[in-house]
Design a protein around this motif. Sequence first.
Motif, PDB file in Angstrom:
ATOM      1  N   ASP A 185     -22.498   5.606   4.724  1.00 38.67           N
ATOM      2  CA  ASP A 185     -22.017   6.428   3.607  1.00 38.67           C
ATOM      3  C   ASP A 185     -22.278   5.783   2.251  1.00 38.67           C
ATOM      4  O   ASP A 185     -21.996   6.409   1.217  1.00 38.67           O
ATOM      5  CB  ASP A 185     -20.508   6.681   3.752  1.00 38.67           C
ATOM      6  CG  ASP A 185     -20.181   7.515   4.982  1.00 38.67           C
ATOM      7  OD1 ASP A 185     -21.051   8.313   5.404  1.00 38.67           O
ATOM      8  OD2 ASP A 185     -19.071   7.358   5.533  1.00 38.67           O
ATOM      9  N   TYR A 186     -22.814   4.566   2.253  1.00 38.86           N
ATOM     10  CA  TYR A 186     -22.960   3.824   1.007  1.00 38.86           C
ATOM     11  C   TYR A 186     -24.421   3.450   0.763  1.00 38.86           C
ATOM     12  O   TYR A 186     -25.203   3.288   1.700  1.00 38.86           O
ATOM     13  CB  TYR A 186     -22.098   2.559   1.020  1.00 38.86           C
ATOM     14  CG  TYR A 186     -20.670   2.811   1.451  1.00 38.86           C
ATOM     15  CD1 TYR A 186     -19.924   3.824   0.867  1.00 38.86           C
ATOM     16  CD2 TYR A 186     -20.086   2.051   2.467  1.00 38.86           C
ATOM     17  CE1 TYR A 186     -18.620   4.073   1.262  1.00 38.86           C
ATOM     18  CE2 TYR A 186     -18.783   2.280   2.868  1.00 38.86           C
ATOM     19  CZ  TYR A 186     -18.056   3.296   2.265  1.00 38.86           C
ATOM     20  OH  TYR A 186     -16.766   3.552   2.665  1.00 38.86           O
ATOM     21  N   GLU A 187     -24.750   3.274  -0.503  1.00 40.62           N
ATOM     22  CA  GLU A 187     -26.073   2.802  -0.900  1.00 40.62           C
ATOM     23  C   GLU A 187     -25.927   1.426  -1.533  1.00 40.62           C
ATOM     24  O   GLU A 187     -25.092   1.237  -2.422  1.00 40.62           O
ATOM     25  CB  GLU A 187     -26.704   3.759  -1.912  1.00 40.62           C
ATOM     26  CG  GLU A 187     -28.057   3.308  -2.439  1.00 40.62           C
ATOM     27  CD  GLU A 187     -28.597   4.236  -3.515  1.00 40.62           C
ATOM     28  OE1 GLU A 187     -29.371   3.764  -4.363  1.00 40.62           O
ATOM     29  OE2 GLU A 187     -28.239   5.430  -3.502  1.00 40.62           O
ATOM     30  N   ALA A 188     -26.738   0.466  -1.075  1.00 39.47           N
ATOM     31  CA  ALA A 188     -26.688  -0.890  -1.612  1.00 39.47           C
ATOM     32  C   ALA A 188     -28.087  -1.339  -2.009  1.00 39.47           C
ATOM     33  O   ALA A 188     -29.058  -1.087  -1.282  1.00 39.47           O
ATOM     34  CB  ALA A 188     -26.099  -1.856  -0.586  1.00 39.47           C
ATOM     35  N   LYS A 189     -28.186  -2.000  -3.166  1.00 39.96           N
ATOM     36  CA  LYS A 189     -29.477  -2.478  -3.651  1.00 39.96           C
ATOM     37  C   LYS A 189     -29.322  -3.785  -4.412  1.00 39.96           C
ATOM     38  O   LYS A 189     -28.221  -4.144  -4.859  1.00 39.96           O
ATOM     39  CB  LYS A 189     -30.132  -1.434  -4.563  1.00 39.96           C
ATOM     40  CG  LYS A 189     -30.645  -0.198  -3.833  1.00 39.96           C
ATOM     41  CD  LYS A 189     -31.419   0.717  -4.772  1.00 39.96           C
ATOM     42  CE  LYS A 189     -31.990   1.911  -4.026  1.00 39.96           C
ATOM     43  NZ  LYS A 189     -32.765   2.806  -4.927  1.00 39.96           N
ATOM     44  N   ASP A 233     -20.791   4.525  -3.695  1.00 34.38           N
ATOM     45  CA  ASP A 233     -20.476   5.715  -2.913  1.00 34.38           C
ATOM     46  C   ASP A 233     -20.467   6.881  -3.893  1.00 34.38           C
ATOM     47  O   ASP A 233     -19.518   7.049  -4.681  1.00 34.38           O
ATOM     48  CB  ASP A 233     -19.109   5.573  -2.239  1.00 34.38           C
ATOM     49  CG  ASP A 233     -18.742   6.773  -1.374  1.00 34.38           C
ATOM     50  OD1 ASP A 233     -19.450   7.796  -1.443  1.00 34.38           O
ATOM     51  OD2 ASP A 233     -17.738   6.699  -0.641  1.00 34.38           O
ATOM     52  N   THR A 234     -21.517   7.676  -3.879  1.00 32.04           N
ATOM     53  CA  THR A 234     -21.641   8.744  -4.866  1.00 32.04           C
ATOM     54  C   THR A 234     -20.634   9.872  -4.639  1.00 32.04           C
ATOM     55  O   THR A 234     -20.356  10.647  -5.554  1.00 32.04           O
ATOM     56  CB  THR A 234     -23.074   9.333  -4.845  1.00 32.04           C
ATOM     57  OG1 THR A 234     -23.376   9.802  -3.515  1.00 32.04           O
ATOM     58  CG2 THR A 234     -24.092   8.276  -5.249  1.00 32.04           C
ATOM     59  N   LYS A 235     -20.045   9.951  -3.450  1.00 31.75           N
ATOM     60  CA  LYS A 235     -19.060  11.001  -3.177  1.00 31.75           C
ATOM     61  C   LYS A 235     -17.716  10.707  -3.828  1.00 31.75           C
ATOM     62  O   LYS A 235     -17.027  11.616  -4.288  1.00 31.75           O
ATOM     63  CB  LYS A 235     -18.881  11.169  -1.664  1.00 31.75           C
ATOM     64  CG  LYS A 235     -20.100  11.743  -0.957  1.00 31.75           C
ATOM     65  CD  LYS A 235     -19.828  11.911   0.524  1.00 31.75           C
ATOM     66  CE  LYS A 235     -21.056  12.484   1.239  1.00 31.75           C
ATOM     67  NZ  LYS A 235     -20.826  12.623   2.700  1.00 31.75           N
ATOM     68  N   THR A 236     -17.332   9.442  -3.844  1.00 31.15           N
ATOM     69  CA  THR A 236     -16.015   9.075  -4.375  1.00 31.15           C
ATOM     70  C   THR A 236     -16.092   8.443  -5.759  1.00 31.15           C
ATOM     71  O   THR A 236     -15.075   8.345  -6.446  1.00 31.15           O
ATOM     72  CB  THR A 236     -15.322   8.070  -3.445  1.00 31.15           C
ATOM     73  OG1 THR A 236     -16.081   6.854  -3.411  1.00 31.15           O
ATOM     74  CG2 THR A 236     -15.209   8.621  -2.035  1.00 31.15           C
TER      75      THR A 236
END
Length: 251
Positions: A185-189, A233-236
Amino acid sequence: MRRFSYISFLLLTLSFLPLVAQAEPTQVMIRAMAVDAKFIGTSVGGVRVTIKDAETDELLDEGWIHGGTGDTDRLIKNPVQRGDMLADNNTAGYLATVDIDTPRLVKITLFGPYAYRQSLQEASVTTWLIPGKDLLGDGITIKMPGFIADGWTQVLQDGVVEFYLNASLMCGCPIKKNGLWNPDDYEAKAIVMQDEKKIDEIPLSFTGPIGIFSAKTQLKKNGHYKAILYVVDTKTGNVGVDRTMFEINLD
């Protein structure tokens, strides 16, 4: 007779003086809750609380939120109905006491979590307090967005660099496969910079077992570099960021 008349006059005069309002201790439970997660407390170093008059900036009370993260079933697994109590006797909170003699508009400010200085956040709210009207139970619960993010690098031979980011929710709640907070659910870079210019942006994959995102790249130019590692987390709207420096020396 004269003495009696003087005392009577004095008592009569005092009876017409306006009564001075007495400050009344008023209790307020203050709690911090991570967005999309549980309560924030002792496990992440606690949260500092200040309560000030919103108009005069007078400090009315201050302290620390300590305690547990709350009941997982109640907070995460089961749908919450209107009016349901979220906290229990072991849930993290700070029971503030303010002495006020009239209704006061106050500003309540939270600052934490203190065990992770790179992830410190501030959140505040203004509200009215009425003398003698305690606010207990869930009290005033303030949401604190973000992730706890701890990033670092490891420089290997021939300019190869490994990037690591250890992330959790603000309450310390774990990110893991098939868990309540799924890494998918998360994006990490990792943003790689040199001389304040971005030279690369590298996706980080979840390598676990709990909270760890990582990646590897090769750099072909000597010098000092900065890595900005983030998870979002673009949703929250939760975002966590950490920064670290490293050096490449190919000689």
